[in-house]
Design a protein around this motif. Structure first.
Motif, short mmCIF file in Angstrom:
data_model
loop_
_atom_site.label_atom_id
_atom_site.label_comp_id
_atom_site.label_asym_id
_atom_site.label_seq_id
_atom_site.Cartn_x
_atom_site.Cartn_y
_atom_site.Cartn_z
N GLY A 78 31.36 -1.82 38.73
CA GLY A 78 30.19 -2.32 39.46
C GLY A 78 28.99 -2.52 38.53
N PHE A 79 29.15 -3.35 37.53
CA PHE A 79 28.07 -3.55 36.54
C PHE A 79 26.81 -4.10 37.21
N ARG A 80 25.65 -3.58 36.78
CA ARG A 80 24.36 -4.09 37.27
C ARG A 80 23.35 -4.12 36.15
N VAL A 81 22.39 -5.01 36.26
CA VAL A 81 21.32 -5.08 35.25
C VAL A 81 20.40 -3.88 35.43
N ALA A 82 20.22 -3.12 34.35
CA ALA A 82 19.34 -1.94 34.43
C ALA A 82 17.95 -2.25 33.88
N ALA A 83 17.87 -3.11 32.90
CA ALA A 83 16.56 -3.45 32.33
C ALA A 83 16.69 -4.73 31.51
N VAL A 84 15.59 -5.44 31.42
CA VAL A 84 15.54 -6.65 30.58
C VAL A 84 14.37 -6.45 29.62
N VAL A 85 14.68 -6.42 28.34
CA VAL A 85 13.65 -6.08 27.35
C VAL A 85 13.50 -7.22 26.34
N PRO A 86 12.35 -7.91 26.36
CA PRO A 86 12.15 -8.94 25.33
C PRO A 86 12.06 -8.29 23.95
N GLU A 87 12.78 -8.83 22.99
CA GLU A 87 12.75 -8.27 21.63
C GLU A 87 11.89 -9.15 20.71
N ALA A 88 11.78 -10.43 21.07
CA ALA A 88 10.97 -11.39 20.32
C ALA A 88 10.78 -12.58 21.26
N ASP A 89 10.04 -13.59 20.79
CA ASP A 89 9.80 -14.75 21.67
C ASP A 89 11.09 -15.36 22.17
N ASN A 90 12.09 -15.37 21.31
CA ASN A 90 13.33 -16.07 21.67
C ASN A 90 14.55 -15.14 21.71
N VAL A 91 14.31 -13.85 21.79
CA VAL A 91 15.43 -12.90 21.86
C VAL A 91 15.15 -11.86 22.95
N VAL A 92 16.18 -11.59 23.74
CA VAL A 92 16.01 -10.63 24.83
C VAL A 92 17.23 -9.69 24.87
N SER A 93 16.98 -8.45 25.22
CA SER A 93 18.09 -7.51 25.43
C SER A 93 18.26 -7.28 26.93
N HIS A 149 21.99 -16.06 38.60
CA HIS A 149 21.19 -16.57 37.48
C HIS A 149 21.79 -17.87 36.97
N ASN A 150 23.12 -17.88 36.81
CA ASN A 150 23.77 -19.14 36.42
C ASN A 150 24.98 -19.37 37.30
N ASN A 151 25.61 -20.54 37.15
CA ASN A 151 26.76 -20.88 37.99
C ASN A 151 27.93 -19.98 37.65
N TRP A 152 28.80 -19.76 38.66
CA TRP A 152 29.90 -18.79 38.46
C TRP A 152 30.83 -19.21 37.33
N TRP A 153 30.90 -20.52 37.06
CA TRP A 153 31.84 -20.95 36.01
C TRP A 153 31.23 -20.82 34.62
N GLN A 154 29.95 -20.46 34.55
CA GLN A 154 29.34 -20.30 33.24
C GLN A 154 29.45 -18.86 32.79
N ALA A 155 30.07 -18.66 31.65
CA ALA A 155 30.24 -17.31 31.12
C ALA A 155 29.98 -17.39 29.62
N LYS A 196 20.61 -23.20 27.68
CA LYS A 196 20.02 -22.87 28.98
C LYS A 196 20.29 -21.42 29.39
N THR A 197 21.55 -20.98 29.24
CA THR A 197 21.88 -19.64 29.73
C THR A 197 21.19 -18.57 28.91
N SER A 198 21.33 -18.66 27.61
CA SER A 198 20.75 -17.60 26.77
C SER A 198 19.23 -17.59 26.88
N ALA A 199 18.62 -18.78 27.02
CA ALA A 199 17.16 -18.83 27.12
C ALA A 199 16.70 -18.23 28.45
N GLY A 200 17.54 -18.38 29.47
CA GLY A 200 17.12 -17.91 30.80
C GLY A 200 17.39 -16.43 31.02
#
Ligand SMILES: Cc1cc2nc3c(=O)[nH]c(=O)nc-3n(C[C@H](O)[C@H](O)[C@H](O)COP(=O)(O)OP(=O)(O)OC[C@H]3O[C@@H](n4cnc5c(N)ncnc54)[C@H](O)[C@@H]3O)c2cc1C
Length: 464
Positions: free
Chosen positions: A224-239, A265-271, A294-298
């Motif tokens: 049951g994976f869930r997002v616990a936190a979203v941490v920007p690391e730089a302008d164009n990098v996020v954890s 966040h994205n379509n089910w076929w995008q992985a 698109k996906t990584s930026a979003g």
């Protein structure tokens, strides 16, 4: 995060070699049985058709091998890595194409020799027979997918479109199997042959369904994976930190990656594949993504608490393949993600070379330095543009201060510079992950420095 320390396993036969031998051994045994069945039951109505059958049987065998290579069998994946398996799959795919075309051409020639019609009319007569028509449809799909997989075409198609069209091959496998069952005398002329072929087909298809469907569905339901936190690391990098139930049961290792979907966040076929940027600790997982599309930026907009669908862990960029006590970890840009996890897992003093254009680009650097202090490792940040003006520093300069102030090294991975930075390099296992040109340059230098091949491990962030 605290990594679970793992003992260094030094197998007599390197895991990658063992897996290659097992795969090759199983394949050769299968080829042997099929050749025996062919010699016993493979005689066609004329000698041309006998040859045609020979190629048909080999097309079926190659198809089976192709399915095993992409079945994501964990034992193979951990030892050979998905990138290598996919590379083999790609080249064997073209072998399949030529084998199928040869089979079809020879069969038409064989029936032409038997009858009174020319090859074209014979082809159309065969198309009217169900078994042959199925074979023709399967062959046509293989031809189309092979054409779409040529580098020129592939580069012009989006990943998702290419992948969706590639899935048509499963239809070709189903139709090809029906063709073999209806047509192949080597398949149907003896109970032993029939039992053998069905057993192997069932085993291959079961491996595929289990690896590609059952295990991912089961794992996601269980954890049951869930997002616990979203941490920007730089302008164009996020954890993105991910939690879940029983994560201590997830067989993940530092250096591996997972294929992530963020429903909503994205379509089910995008992985998208992203490496674990921290060693798995049984409580959470982390990925760190650079925005390239698109996906990584979003990813910085994914909702905390939202569901995550993750496949894996996959990959052979792990200490399972480590042969020596010392590690040299080399990262370029966002290639730092698996390197950071490997440093966290390491128990021996390691050296980390982290290549970036400037310090602001060096994401995860504070963590890296903290880990290095804890583990007695050295981290060297290599800034500047490769090939920038200025002479590469001498080996002596590298030894004295790593690089002289005001004169950044412009070829840090040239053999002499690598050797100066890490004099005992040949005694270490080297893990490298970064942009392709950098990775290739490092691999060339390691070769020039005589670092044995089994001590070199590369992750290229590319699967085909
Ligand atoms: C094993 C592996 C590990 C990776 N680890 C990291 C990481 O830790 N951090 C990081 O920033 N990047 C990592 N990448 C690269 C990352 O997967 C791509 O940058 C990302 O998928 C781009 O997706 P996008 O939709 O934002 O961009 P797009 O513009 O849609 O895609 C850009 C390119 O990424 C590749 N790509 C997209 N989806 C997939 C897919 N499902 N499978 C394979 N390739 C795909 C394709 O080559 C595509 O052309 C890794 C890649 C691989 C193969």
């Amino acid at each position: 995060m605290t990594a679970t320390a793992r003992p260094l396993t030094r197998a007599a036969v390197p895991p990658g070699t063992l897996a290659t031998y097992v795969l090759l051994g199983a394949w050769l045994a299968h080829v042997l049985v099929v050749e025996v069945l062919f010699i016993k039951y493979g005689k066609g109505k004329n000698s041309i058709l006998t040859v045609g059958k020979f190629f048909g049987l080999h097309a079926a065998m190659i198809m089976m091998l192709q399915l095993i290579l992409v079945a994501r069998v964990p034992w193979l994946d951990r030892r050979l890595g998905m990138d290598r398996l996919t590379r083999w799959h790609r080249w064997i795919g073209f072998t399949l194409l030529w084998t199928v075309l040869t089979h079809a051409t020879i069969v038409v020639a064989g029936y032409t020799a038997l009858g009174s019609e020319g090859p074209w009319d014979t082809f159309w007569s065969l198309a009217g027979v169900t078994a042959s028509m199925l074979g023709m449809i399967a062959a046509s799909i293989i031809v189309v997918v092979a054409a779409l997989s040529m580098r020129y075409v592939r580069r012009r198609l989006g990943y998702e479109i290419w992948h969706a069209l590639h899935l048509l091959l499963y239809v070709a496998v189903g139709i090809g199997l029906a063709h073999q069952a209806l047509e192949g005398t080597t398949f149907t002329q003896s109970t032993a042959a029939e039992v053998y072929w069905w057993t192997v087909w069932v085993a291959v298809l079961a491996a595929l369904v289990i690896g590609r469907i059952v295990v991912p569905l089961w794992r996601n339901a269980y954890h049951g994976f869930r997002v616990a936190a979203v941490v920007p690391e730089a302008d164009n990098v996020v954890s993105v930190h991910v939690t879940g139930r029983h994560l201590d049961k997830l067989p993940a290792r530092a250096g591996q990656f997972m294929i992530w979907r963020f429903p909503g966040h994205n379509n089910w076929w995008q992985a998208n594949p992203f490496s674990l940027s921290a060693a798995p600790n049984g409580r959470s997982l982390r990925l760190t993504a650079k925005a390239v599309g698109k996906t990584s930026a979003g990813l910085r907009h994914v909702k905390v608490g939202g569901r995550v669908f993750a496949e894996g862990p996959y990959g052979a960029f792990t200490t399972l393949h480590q042969t020596r006590p010392g590690l040299l970890l080399i990262a370029g840009g966002v290639g730092i993600t698996p390197i950071r996890a490997l440093l966290e897992e390491s128990t021996e003093p390691s050296v980390v070379l982290y290549r970036v254009h400037n310090e602001a680009e060096a994401v995860l650097l504070p963590e890296l330095e903290a880990l290095a202090r804890e583990r007695g490792a050295r981290v060297h940040l290599l800034t500047g543009r490769t090939g920038a003006a200025g002479r590469p520093p001498s080996a002596a300069a590298w030894r004295r201060r790593f690089w002289p102030a005001g004169s950044p090294p412009n070829m840090p991975f040239a053999p002499e510079n690598l050797a100066a930075a890490v004099p005992d390099i040949a005694e270490r296992d080297v893990y490298v992950c970064g942009p392709l040109p950098m990775t290739e340059a490092v691999l060339r230098s390691l070769h020039a420095l005589g670092v044995p091949r089994r001590q070199v491990h590369a992750e290229r962030f590319s699967l085909a």
